[in-house]
Design an enzyme around this catalytic site. Structure first.
Site: not given
Length: 273
Positions: A30, A46, A48, A62, A76, A158, A195, A198
């Protein structure tokens, strides 16, 4: 001392030989950020959601509402973030009803870190909590073990390294609301492009003093699916039929069919078969 230090390598090898396995790195998959500006605070994330190497949801939410003026972004484990924030939302509502005052952001921070610390990281919720209260705009981050940070701009997940690079490059002390929104959106996009955990779109929430919070769902959509260059539907007959074989249905076990009907009269009931 300049350069990298590998002093802990021998320690980790010694502990592994004694039966204590070296902990594995955990990717939260994330990118979430937060940034304060003059008179308010912005958080973004984001959209995803991943299950290992699989993209489970391309447009998940999120950003979680805790109170009308307090929101948080979660990274997480999705279920942990969802239920922890729901628990804090209920707790703060009861607190507000009990005290007769609007809850403060630092109260939400304290309740969250005390709750997470009890579980020693087994609840995988990494949160950026933001909001406005009587003390002004506030911005905090909470890790799964209960540790907290406070700052003018924060990033977790991440993709946080890519996002933090954008934040540190473009942040300044006097930001307007539009500049803060652009900065957070650009930081999330940096995580989306750099990333693998994400991706998809950018969600954003803006909280200002003496104004209701505004949620911008899909504020930016940098991953709009493009139109395919050609159709992959093949016309009937494209693949030739080499042979055809029809097998008749053969009755291998003899069987009989019986039918029964129940006839009900006024004085008797009989079965016809």
């Amino acid at each position: 001392m300049p350069g990298l230090s590998f002093d802990n390598f021998q320690r980790n090898s010694f502990l592994a030989a004694k039966g204590y396995p070296v902990p594995k790195a955990t990717s939260t998959g994330t990118t979430i950020v937060g940034c304060r500006f003059d008179g308010g605070v912005v958080i973004a994330a984001d959209t995803r959601a991943t299950e290992g190497d699989i993209v489970a949801d391309k447009n998940c939410e999120k950003l979680h509402r805790i109170s009308p003026s307090i929101w948080c972004a979660g990274a997480g484990t999705a279920a942990d973030c969802e239920f922890v924030t729901q628990l804090m939302s209920s707790t703060l509502e009861l607190h507000a009803l009990s005290t007769g005052r609007a809850p403060r952001v630092v109260t939400c921070l304290t309740l969250l870190k005390q709750h997470l610390f009890k579980y020693q990281g087994h609840i995988g919720a990494y949160l950026i909590v933001a909001g406005v209260d009587a003390t002004g705009p506030r911005l905090f981050s909470i890790h799964a073990h209960g540790s907290t940070d406070v700052g003018y701009y924060l990033s977790l997940g991440s993709g946080s390294m890519a996002a933090m690079a954008v934040l540190e490059t473009n942040w300044k002390e006097t930001l307007t609301k539009d500049e803060a929104m652009t900065l957070c959106a650009s930081a999330i996009e940096a995580g989306i492009w750099n990333d693998l955990g994400s991706g998809s779109n950018v969600d954003m929430c803006v909280m200002e003093v003496d104004k209701p919070a505004v949620l911008y769902r899909n504020y930016r959509t940098p991953n709009v699916r493009a139109t395919k260059e050609k159709s992959y539907l093949f016309a009937k007959g494209t693949t030739s039929v080499l042979s055809t074989k029809i097998r008749p249905i053969v009755k291998t076990v003899p069987y009989d069919i019986f039918e029964e009907a129940v006839v009900k009269d006024d004085d008797k009931m009989e079965v016809d078969s």
